[in-house]
Enzyme design. Structure first.
Site, short mmCIF file in Angstrom:
data_model
loop_
_atom_site.label_atom_id
_atom_site.label_comp_id
_atom_site.label_asym_id
_atom_site.label_seq_id
_atom_site.Cartn_x
_atom_site.Cartn_y
_atom_site.Cartn_z
N TYR A 1 76.06 -52.93 -57.73
CA TYR A 1 76.98 -52.75 -59.05
C TYR A 1 78.53 -53.45 -58.53
CZ TYR A 1 73.55 -49.61 -60.73
OH TYR A 1 72.52 -49.36 -60.76
N SER A 2 78.59 -54.10 -57.12
CA SER A 2 79.44 -54.76 -56.65
C SER A 2 80.35 -55.24 -57.60
CB SER A 2 80.12 -56.11 -55.97
OG SER A 2 81.16 -56.39 -55.80
N ASN A 3 81.56 -55.50 -58.70
CA ASN A 3 82.91 -55.50 -59.57
C ASN A 3 83.17 -57.52 -58.76
OD1 ASN A 3 82.29 -53.45 -60.84
ND2 ASN A 3 84.36 -52.99 -60.38
#
Ligand SMILES: *Cc1c(COP(=O)(O)O)cnc(C)c1O
Length: 298
Positions: free
Chosen positions: A69-71
């Protein structure tokens, strides 16, 4: 929108409610969530000089690291796409292979090649020997660590502090930020401002050391206050109290937060304000570091 002509300076807005007035503090929000439609917030600030460096060196491919879920992966994919750089993402968690989520789908759609690795392998992401092996495996790409957190990132974040200084007429007593890798906190400190860093991870005390390591070459950093008790159970964990806080915040200020970073920071900040942590007359700027593509639809 051109990646390198973002909407800067981002707005600085005053927040007022009964609690803030009672504590006699001045609270502002720095709207870095509005900096760019896909490369939002602190990820834009941190990537800017890293990507300019990659371009200046004539590098065609950038490789970086992140969770599912890395921005940061999201931002790197979008930025690389806009700049004509190929991107490779090393993703934590072999079990995710073949299981798309919105973040990973976006990354792929923006041309990022995804490679899933075991959690064990991912843990080596800062080790020199591992990085050499990765570089060999992928044809010597330009390496950017997790979160985009490098010394070049500090320079980009420092520019945000200079924007605040000219908008406010002075550097505020504190600049508050959510902290994951601590790169944003370090960048603010590098510009000489005092930081309240709210760890979004459990056991965030390690951040202190990481932040000081990033500041090794910096002559007069500001003072760091690390708040490690507002993590809500750990990274990407939250509960109904935090969700209710986000809803109230939006109702009160008409500003959307997200549950992984910015809601935890504002929750902690208002808790400190209520507890009398700040002397009357204190000026605080809280950074909306963006990340709204990761908002839970609740
Ligand atoms: C990545 C991220 C952070 C954490 O930044 P660090 O520099 O890694 O500490 C904070 N807020 C948002 C919205 C982020 O995406």
């Amino acid at each position: 929108m051109d990646l390198l002509s973002p909407s800067v300076p981002t707005p600085l807005e005053r927040l007022v409610n009964a609690e803030i007035e009672k504590a006699e503090v001045q609270l502002y929000i720095k709207r870095d969530d509005l900096i760019h439609p896909t490369v939002s917030g602190n990820k834009w600030r941190k990537l800017k000089y890293n990507l300019l460096d990659a371009q200046a060196r004539g590098e065609g491919t950038v490789l970086t690291f992140g969770g599912a879920y890395s921005n940061h992966l999201y931002a790197t994919a979008a930025a690389g796409n806009a700049l004509g750089l190929k991107t490779i993402g090393i993703v934590r968690g072999l079990e995710l292979e073949g299981k798309e989520n919105e973040t990973l789908r976006f990354c792929r759609q923006h041309g990022m090649q995804l490679h899933f690795v075991s959690r064990e392998e991912y843990r080596q992401r800062h080790l020199e020997a591992y990085l050499q092996e990765v570089a060999r495996r992928f044809g010597n790409p330009y390496l950017i660590p997790e979160g985009g957190t490098t010394e070049l990132a500090l320079k980009g974040v420092a520019e945000m502090v200079f924007e605040i200084e000219s908008q406010l007429g002075s550097i505020p007593d504190f600049i508050a930020t959510a902290a994951g890798t601590g790169g944003t906190a370090a960048g603010i400190l590098s510009a000489g401002a005092n930081v309240l860093a709210f760890s979004v991870l459990k056991g965030g005390d390690f951040l202190q050391e990481d932040i000081f390591r990033l500041l090794a070459k910096c002559k007069q950093p500001g003072n760091l206050t690390l708040l490690a008790d507002y993590h809500f159970g750990g990274y990407a964990k939250w509960n109904s109290e935090l969700q209710a806080f986000m809803q109230d915040f939006r109702a009160e200020f008409d500003i959307q937060l997200e549950q992984v970073y910015t809601a935890k920071m504002f929750f902690g900040l208002f808790d400190l304000i209520r507890k009398g942590f700040f002397r009357a007359g204190t000026t605080i700027v809280a950074v909306h570091t963006g990340g709204l593509q990761g908002l839970i639809k609740a």
